[in-house]
Write a protein that holds these residues in place. Sequence first.
Motif, PDB file in Angstrom:
ATOM      1  N   ARG A   1      18.561   6.801 102.656  1.00 43.92           N
ATOM      2  CA  ARG A   1      19.126   8.024 103.218  1.00 43.92           C
ATOM      3  C   ARG A   1      19.672   8.902 102.105  1.00 43.92           C
ATOM      4  N   GLY A   2      19.455  10.195 102.257  1.00 42.92           N
ATOM      5  CA  GLY A   2      19.960  11.117 101.251  1.00 42.92           C
ATOM      6  C   GLY A   2      19.272  10.990  99.903  1.00 42.92           C
TER       7      GLY A   2
ATOM      8  N   HIS B   1       5.358  19.260 104.556  1.00 44.23           N
ATOM      9  CA  HIS B   1       4.722  18.269 105.432  1.00 44.23           C
ATOM     10  C   HIS B   1       3.354  18.761 105.900  1.00 44.23           C
ATOM     11  N   ASN B   2       3.256  20.053 106.210  1.00 43.90           N
ATOM     12  CA  ASN B   2       1.965  20.598 106.652  1.00 43.90           C
ATOM     13  C   ASN B   2       0.913  20.543 105.553  1.00 43.90           C
ATOM     14  N   PHE B   3       1.329  20.815 104.316  1.00 42.38           N
ATOM     15  CA  PHE B   3       0.390  20.726 103.200  1.00 42.38           C
ATOM     16  C   PHE B   3      -0.175  19.306 103.083  1.00 42.38           C
TER      17      PHE B   3
ATOM     18  N   PRO C   1      14.527  15.334 103.890  1.00 44.29           N
ATOM     19  CA  PRO C   1      13.095  15.020 104.008  1.00 44.29           C
ATOM     20  C   PRO C   1      12.555  15.138 105.432  1.00 44.29           C
ATOM     21  N   THR C   2      12.791  16.247 106.083  1.00 42.08           N
ATOM     22  CA  THR C   2      12.287  16.430 107.437  1.00 42.08           C
ATOM     23  C   THR C   2      10.769  16.347 107.481  1.00 42.08           C
ATOM     24  N   LEU C   3      10.231  15.905 108.596  1.00 37.45           N
ATOM     25  CA  LEU C   3       8.789  15.812 108.772  1.00 37.45           C
ATOM     26  C   LEU C   3       8.239  17.104 109.368  1.00 37.45           C
TER      27      LEU C   3
ATOM     28  N   LYS D   1      21.118  22.219 103.401  1.00 35.21           N
ATOM     29  CA  LYS D   1      20.487  20.912 103.286  1.00 35.21           C
ATOM     30  C   LYS D   1      19.357  20.947 102.261  1.00 35.21           C
ATOM     31  N   LEU D   2      19.748  20.837 101.004  1.00 41.14           N
ATOM     32  CA  LEU D   2      18.799  20.753  99.899  1.00 41.14           C
ATOM     33  C   LEU D   2      19.036  19.449  99.154  1.00 41.14           C
ATOM     34  N   PRO D   3      17.985  18.773  98.748  1.00 37.83           N
ATOM     35  CA  PRO D   3      18.165  17.485  98.075  1.00 37.83           C
ATOM     36  C   PRO D   3      18.416  17.657  96.585  1.00 37.83           C
TER      37      PRO D   3
END
Length: 397
Positions: free
Chosen positions: A172-173, A340-342, A333-335, A216-218
Amino acid sequence: YVIKVIVQTIQLLYTMLKLDQPSYILLQNPPGLPSIAVAWVACLFWRSKLIIDWHNYGYTIMGLNHGRNHPLVQIAKWYEKLFGRLSDYNLCVTNAMKEDLWVNCNIRAVTLYDKPASYFKETPLELQHHLYMKLSILRKSFFRSTEPVGLNAERSAFTEVDEKNGRVIKTRGRPALLISSTSWTGLETNTSVYLSTLNSFLSSLDYEQYINEGVKLPSLVCVITGKGPLKDYYNGLINKLHFKHIQICTPWLEAEDYPLLLGSADLGVCLHKSSSGLDLPMKVVDMFGCCLPVCAIYFECLHELVKHDENGLIFRDSNELAEQLKMLFLGFPTLEGKLHNFRKNLRASKQLRWDESWDQTVLPLDGSWAEELEPCHLDCLSFLTTWDESLESERDF
C-alpha cells in the motif's frame, strides 16, 4: 581514423574469407565503414548475395560529432550510398527510411519493423518481488521498504509477502516505478532532458506541495539503466539534486534482469533522438513487448511506433513530460485513467514477435533466400558488424 579503417578492413576480410562459403551475407548497418565494402568484396569472392539491414545511417551518427558538412561525414555519406546500391536485397526499420532510401539513394527496401524477443513480457508478481529483493541488497534506499517489518516478513518498496497466506501482493502506498535506459554517450539521448524534467516536476509544478496538500500523487523511483563514458558526470549532477519524493537510481543490470525490470515498471521514459530521424528506438520496442506504456521524446518518424494517446505519450521538452507524469500518476495506483488504458491497449494489440514478423514480412518476398534464412531466425543469424564503442547497441541494460 584512416589507419583504424584500414586495419579493420584487413582483419574483417581475412576473417570472412576463412568462413565456409555462404549463400547469403546479412549485414546490419550501421556500422557500415568498412563492413559494407568488405561484405561486398566477400560476396564477389564467394558468389554470394548481400542483404543489408538498414537500422540508421552511419554518416548521420558521425555528423553528431563532426557536423553534417565535415569532409569525413560527406565521404561516409557517399560511401554508404555507393555500396548500399551494390547490395542484392535491403531491409529497413521504418517506412520513412524505406522512402528515403529510394528517393535519395535509389535503393529499394522492405520495411521490417524491429520486434521484441519473446523474453520481453510482463513480469509475474512473484518474480517482481524476487527481483526487488535482489536489487534491494545493492540499492537499499531505492528498493527496500522504509517501514518496519516483522522478523519473518519480506517486503520491498513495491511488494510484500502476505504473512497469512504467503502470497505476494503490492504494498500500500507504494511509489511509482519509472524506467529509462541510455548508453551515457551523449550521442543518442538527451539525459539532461530527463534531469531537468525532474527539476521542473518538483519546482514549477510544486510536486511535493501537491502531495502535502493531499493530492493523490505517488513518490517516484526513477531507474536509469546502462553504462557509458558520461555516467559518472551525470551521477554527479544527480547527487546535487535534493528531492524528497523522487529518487533516481542508475544501476547496471544483469542481462536477464533488464526485461524483468521492464515488465515490473509502471512507465517507461525514452530519450532517444534519432541522428537521421528515420530509425526507431529499440528500447521502446522492448518496453512495448512488456506492455509498458511509454513517454517518448519527439522526432520525425516516432509515430510509426508510439501512437500518441493510445499506447503512450510523445513530449517535446521537459515541461511537457512533467505535465504528462502528473496527469498519468494522478490517483496512482488506480486501475482507471490513461496509464491503465495504455497498458490495456498494449495487451490487446497482441504484438508480433521477431520471428513472427520475419515470417509475415520477409518470407513472402522471395522464397529462394528468405526461406533459407527463416529456420535460423534471429538467434542463429550471423550479423556482420564492426564494433565501435561510440556506436553502442541500443539495448542498454
